[in-house]
Design a protein around this motif. Structure first.
Motif, PDB file in Angstrom:
ATOM      1  N   LEU A  13       0.859  -1.394   0.235  1.00  0.00           N
ATOM      2  CA  LEU A  13      -0.039   0.246  -0.155  1.00  0.00           C
ATOM      3  C   LEU A  13       0.939   1.034  -0.042  1.00  0.00           C
ATOM      4  O   LEU A  13       0.714   2.237  -0.901  1.00  0.00           O
ATOM      5  CB  LEU A  13      -1.008  -0.070   1.228  1.00  0.00           C
ATOM      6  CG  LEU A  13      -1.633   1.166   1.463  1.00  0.00           C
ATOM      7  CD1 LEU A  13      -2.690   1.584   0.292  1.00  0.00           C
ATOM      8  CD2 LEU A  13      -2.584   1.080   2.816  1.00  0.00           C
ATOM      9  N   ARG A  83      -5.555  -3.495   0.542  1.00  0.00           N
ATOM     10  CA  ARG A  83      -5.612  -2.557   1.821  1.00  0.00           C
ATOM     11  C   ARG A  83      -4.751  -3.313   2.849  1.00  0.00           C
ATOM     12  O   ARG A  83      -4.408  -4.459   2.511  1.00  0.00           O
ATOM     13  CB  ARG A  83      -6.890  -2.531   2.391  1.00  0.00           C
ATOM     14  CG  ARG A  83      -7.545  -3.988   2.667  1.00  0.00           C
ATOM     15  CD  ARG A  83      -9.161  -3.777   3.116  1.00  0.00           C
ATOM     16  NE  ARG A  83      -9.665  -4.985   3.629  1.00  0.00           N
ATOM     17  CZ  ARG A  83     -10.514  -5.123   4.508  1.00  0.00           C
ATOM     18  NH1 ARG A  83     -11.173  -4.357   4.729  1.00  0.00           N
ATOM     19  NH2 ARG A  83     -10.820  -6.591   4.936  1.00  0.00           N
ATOM     20  N   GLU A 100      -6.296   1.969   3.971  1.00  0.00           N
ATOM     21  CA  GLU A 100      -6.714   1.706   2.567  1.00  0.00           C
ATOM     22  C   GLU A 100      -6.126   2.908   1.514  1.00  0.00           C
ATOM     23  O   GLU A 100      -5.691   4.306   2.255  1.00  0.00           O
ATOM     24  CB  GLU A 100      -8.180   1.826   2.422  1.00  0.00           C
ATOM     25  CG  GLU A 100      -8.984   0.812   3.507  1.00  0.00           C
ATOM     26  CD  GLU A 100     -10.602   1.190   3.648  1.00  0.00           C
ATOM     27  OE1 GLU A 100     -11.137   0.196   3.599  1.00  0.00           O
ATOM     28  OE2 GLU A 100     -10.968   2.158   3.792  1.00  0.00           O
TER      29      GLU A 100
END
Length: 187
Positions: A13, A83, A100
């Motif tokens: 991420l 995520r 996220e």
């Protein structure tokens, strides 16, 4: 063939969000934010909690751990479906959040979800590491006014091959909510 296989590998991420800036981070910070599937790190932390009734109430609502010194600390990061699920355990008291990707253009921003409350966190450079600040807040899907946003001073860096964190969260009117700092290393 190898280039195709590498392109198909999922990217962490923070790497996706920060793009080329991610590679400028110290190795220990890149490793802590480099989960492809599961990452487990352990270390020690000190926690200070705010004493005002409002800080105690908000800390209880969010499930923040109690104050303590030299607490055994374990952080588990599970990367799934773009995520990351973070479980931070400070001396047997855990905090669960979900990180996220944000839907913002320009500045690297991630969303940290505490149940029905989310915080937009801008990722920036800090001396020898990474900084985070709150740039948005939503509760039950509704944008909250800026005067309700907490003030976050978060710095993550490397020290002696360890991931070092210093997270200070205050209420908008200046009262301390929680301040936790310490270090982590691969388990």
């Amino acid at each position: 063939m190898n280039a195709i296989v590498q392109l198909a590998r999922p990217q962490p991420l923070f790497r996706r969000t920060m793009e080329r800036l991610f590679h400028l981070l110290p190795e220990a910070v890149r490793e802590q934010h480099g989960a492809i599937d599961v990452l487990l790190t352990t270390g020690r932390a000190d926690i200070d909690r705010g004493r005002a009734w409002s800080a105690r109430l908000i800390g209880w609502i969010f499930g923040f751990p109690p104050a303590g010194r030299d607490l055994p600390t374990t952080v588990t990061v599970i990367a799934e479906r773009g995520r990351e699920i973070w479980h931070r355990d400070f001396g047997g008291n855990g905090i669960f959040t979900v990180l996220e990707p944000a839907r913002r253009q320009g500045t690297p921003v991630i969303v940290e979800r505490f149940g029905l409350v989310t915080f937009d966190l801008a990722l920036g450079e800090a001396e020898d590491g990474l900084s985070m600040t709150v740039v948005g807040m939503h509760a039950f899907g509704l944008a909250m006014p800026r005067w309700l946003w907490p003030v976050l001073k978060a710095v993550e860096r490397a020290e002696a091959r360890r991931f070092v964190f210093d997270i200070d969260i205050r209420l908008a009117w200046g009262r301390r909510l929680i301040h936790y700092r310490g270090w982590l290393a691969p388990a």
